[in-house]
Design an enzyme around this catalytic site. Sequence first.
Site, mmCIF file in Angstrom:
data_model
loop_
_atom_site.group_PDB
_atom_site.id
_atom_site.type_symbol
_atom_site.label_atom_id
_atom_site.label_comp_id
_atom_site.label_asym_id
_atom_site.label_seq_id
_atom_site.Cartn_x
_atom_site.Cartn_y
_atom_site.Cartn_z
ATOM 1 N N HIS A 1 0.807 -1.216 0.000
ATOM 2 C CA HIS A 1 0.000 0.000 0.000
ATOM 3 C C HIS A 1 0.847 1.278 0.000
ATOM 4 O O HIS A 1 0.737 2.081 -0.927
ATOM 5 C CB HIS A 1 -1.064 0.036 1.093
ATOM 6 C CG HIS A 1 -1.876 1.261 0.910
ATOM 7 N ND1 HIS A 1 -2.738 1.409 -0.153
ATOM 8 C CD2 HIS A 1 -1.849 2.451 1.521
ATOM 9 C CE1 HIS A 1 -3.218 2.627 -0.150
ATOM 10 N NE2 HIS A 1 -2.709 3.281 0.842
ATOM 11 N N TYR B 1 2.174 5.390 -2.639
ATOM 12 C CA TYR B 1 2.312 6.811 -2.283
ATOM 13 C C TYR B 1 3.761 7.279 -2.414
ATOM 14 O O TYR B 1 4.013 8.466 -2.593
ATOM 15 C CB TYR B 1 1.706 7.083 -0.901
ATOM 16 C CG TYR B 1 0.228 6.791 -0.940
ATOM 17 C CD1 TYR B 1 -0.647 7.706 -1.537
ATOM 18 C CD2 TYR B 1 -0.292 5.585 -0.492
ATOM 19 C CE1 TYR B 1 -1.989 7.419 -1.661
ATOM 20 C CE2 TYR B 1 -1.645 5.293 -0.612
ATOM 21 C CZ TYR B 1 -2.485 6.220 -1.204
ATOM 22 O OH TYR B 1 -3.810 5.932 -1.350
ATOM 23 N N HIS C 1 -7.904 -0.005 -12.424
ATOM 24 C CA HIS C 1 -7.694 1.020 -11.391
ATOM 25 C C HIS C 1 -6.250 1.502 -11.367
ATOM 26 O O HIS C 1 -5.971 2.692 -11.424
ATOM 27 C CB HIS C 1 -8.095 0.465 -10.016
ATOM 28 C CG HIS C 1 -7.450 1.156 -8.861
ATOM 29 N ND1 HIS C 1 -7.692 2.485 -8.562
ATOM 30 C CD2 HIS C 1 -6.552 0.725 -7.917
ATOM 31 C CE1 HIS C 1 -6.976 2.826 -7.496
ATOM 32 N NE2 HIS C 1 -6.276 1.781 -7.098
ATOM 33 N N PHE C 2 -5.315 0.548 -11.345
ATOM 34 C CA PHE C 2 -3.951 1.055 -11.131
ATOM 35 C C PHE C 2 -3.269 1.492 -12.418
ATOM 36 O O PHE C 2 -2.335 2.279 -12.378
ATOM 37 C CB PHE C 2 -3.108 0.118 -10.259
ATOM 38 C CG PHE C 2 -2.686 -1.188 -10.851
ATOM 39 C CD1 PHE C 2 -1.613 -1.267 -11.705
ATOM 40 C CD2 PHE C 2 -3.333 -2.360 -10.481
ATOM 41 C CE1 PHE C 2 -1.198 -2.483 -12.217
ATOM 42 C CE2 PHE C 2 -2.934 -3.578 -10.981
ATOM 43 C CZ PHE C 2 -1.863 -3.639 -11.866
ATOM 44 N N HIS C 3 -3.775 1.027 -13.569
ATOM 45 C CA HIS C 3 -3.210 1.596 -14.792
ATOM 46 C C HIS C 3 -3.706 3.033 -14.985
ATOM 47 O O HIS C 3 -2.990 3.869 -15.522
ATOM 48 C CB HIS C 3 -3.525 0.726 -16.010
ATOM 49 C CG HIS C 3 -2.568 -0.439 -16.131
ATOM 50 N ND1 HIS C 3 -2.664 -1.551 -15.330
ATOM 51 C CD2 HIS C 3 -1.469 -0.639 -16.912
ATOM 52 C CE1 HIS C 3 -1.686 -2.392 -15.637
ATOM 53 N NE2 HIS C 3 -0.938 -1.863 -16.584
ATOM 54 N N ARG D 1 -7.807 -11.116 -13.758
ATOM 55 C CA ARG D 1 -6.548 -10.467 -14.092
ATOM 56 C C ARG D 1 -5.441 -11.522 -14.098
ATOM 57 O O ARG D 1 -5.644 -12.635 -13.596
ATOM 58 C CB ARG D 1 -6.232 -9.334 -13.083
ATOM 59 C CG ARG D 1 -5.945 -9.802 -11.677
ATOM 60 C CD ARG D 1 -5.713 -8.650 -10.686
ATOM 61 N NE ARG D 1 -4.376 -8.080 -10.803
ATOM 62 C CZ ARG D 1 -3.713 -7.489 -9.781
ATOM 63 N NH1 ARG D 1 -4.286 -7.386 -8.585
ATOM 64 N NH2 ARG D 1 -2.530 -6.993 -9.960
ATOM 65 N N ARG D 2 -4.290 -11.184 -14.653
ATOM 66 C CA ARG D 2 -3.104 -12.040 -14.623
ATOM 67 C C ARG D 2 -3.377 -13.459 -15.099
ATOM 68 O O ARG D 2 -2.944 -14.416 -14.474
ATOM 69 C CB ARG D 2 -2.567 -12.152 -13.192
ATOM 70 C CG ARG D 2 -2.386 -10.848 -12.507
ATOM 71 C CD ARG D 2 -1.994 -11.072 -11.086
ATOM 72 N NE ARG D 2 -0.910 -10.185 -10.760
ATOM 73 C CZ ARG D 2 -0.420 -10.012 -9.553
ATOM 74 N NH1 ARG D 2 -0.909 -10.702 -8.553
ATOM 75 N NH2 ARG D 2 0.558 -9.195 -9.342
#
Length: 546
Positions: A222, A226, A373-375, A436-437
Amino acid sequence: MRAATNPAEFRRPDALALAHIWVAFALFAVGTVLGLYQLLERAEVVPTSASLYYGSVTLHGVVEAFVLTTFFILGFGFFVTSTSLERPIRWPRLAWLGFSIMLGGSVLAALSIASGKSTVLYTFYPPQIAHWTFYAGAALLLVGSIPWIVITVAMTVRWKRENPGRPVPLPQFGMTMCAILWAWTMVGVVLEVLFQLLPASLGLSQTIDVGLARALFAWTLHPIVYFWLIPAYVTLYSIVPKAAGGYLFSDEMGRVVFVMLLVFSLPIGLHHIFVDPQQAAGWKLMHAFGTFLVALPTLLTGFTVAASLETAGRLRGGKGLFGWIRALPWREPVTLGGILAALLLLPGGFGGLVNASYAMDAMVHNTMWITAHFHLIFGGTVVIVYFASAYALWPKLTGRRLYSKPMAAAQLWLWFAGILALTLPWHILGVLWMPRRTAYSPYDPQIVARWRPYSDAMIIGGALLVLSAVMLLINLLLTHRRREAESDRAMAYAETMEPVVTVPSLLNGFAVWNWLLVILMVISWAYPIGQFFFMDVHKALAWSPK
Ligand code: HAS
Ligand code: CU
């Protein structure tokens, strides 16, 4: 802030920054090509191959999430530290040593993955165990970044001692928070690698406690996002407003945001393992609330960056409620990057809030929704700001004017379009439960048929991204060879609407936040991790991909 950071005035770490950022972008470009291959493979446009696919995803993930980020952030960080504090980097040899160690580690890990013996994806969740060279490479990447942490913190401390009462320049305040965050972020994965993964990969243990390993990794997974994000925010606060011709709306808001990112991001992480049976529901819920808290600084950032851009738009003659938006310098690449990044943050953050909602995560976990989301938020927002930062820094670093601003603007638009073309279909695919994956999914034909149109759309996105990456490299490369010199090599950061004379000492210091975060981290992780040492654990058989 004064603009007295001409390289002639003191030894600026221009070569150090360039070396780091070039490694970052060169490998990043390779990573985008791998990404395109994965899209073609999943859509079954090229022959499916499990070994090639998982090898590619592993290399893609490791390169983009660990190599691109760490090298870019350190290169950018050294430059920001030196130019904002207006002094040379302390212990430059140590900094170069760190760079060499990181490079050696990255090459070792990449070769290990290429050998086919370390196909464990970038999260390297056990019981899959990679060849020991993979973990050694990853460890060197981490070890090599420690000099940067030490140098960044030491330079801030010394500056504060020499300038009592003066506010630490905002960009350096952010980078110091980033360095402290990175130091604590590493701990989880270091413990996992040292005590669990390395012994298993060396054959010293045959079984592995999967629950413990996943909890330790979540500790890192996590806050690491950041670590990637803070340098992007430094650019949004301290570089973009100036490039747009405006002022930073609030210096204090920036400080509050950096403090919140540090203090709230480390004590959470269970939202990555909401489905793990080893963790209790109460702890998961607590981490879910914590995750909502860490979304706050981003909301504040959206507000502050928009308000700063508004000052620019109005100074440029924009009138009315929205007229300032049209008046912004949309052709100026640094500003454009900031705007496009903020736009992508909205849907990216929305996806994150869905994931963070404990019950809703069950619908989307391990589906393409997460990849979307993370792309969007990392590959979109953060990486676009990295590009914009490079466009701002390159003339200062090379002493040459940027080769082509129109090409830079086109590159950013292409990336923006590519990310949307990639991730909007992925969100839908996620809700249609595409995993995914997964190299290929020989599921119920009717289910698979529903995915088809979206799988084709994502290929277009991937192709745009590769094109955009190539344009970035060409533009930066040709800048080095450009004849026209940059007239102003000093690095000036955005000024605030009202001059910052003093700030409350809490918003100018680090120790209190550091200790607060340690307390919160102990409260939120002691039980979820400690429980493995006193509960009856069924360890899994460690196995290596062949
Ligand atoms: Fe995330 C999974 C929750 C932010 C990266 N995240 C991931 C993974 C990665 C990642 C890499 O709770 C996958 C890990 C893996 O491989 O398994 N994430 C969140 C939440 C946020 C969030 C709540 N993530 C990020 C950032 C990342 C990142 C930032 C990288 C840099 N994420 C999750 C969860 C999971 C997860 C679950 C696990 C899911 C699962 O099941 O595995 C928040 O910080 C987001 C806050 C953002 C907002 C948006 C605010 C909007 C703004 C826009 C303003 C724009 C304006 C326009 C005003 C609330 C600020 C201005 C325009 C002009 C023209 C002027
Ligand atoms: Cu997270």
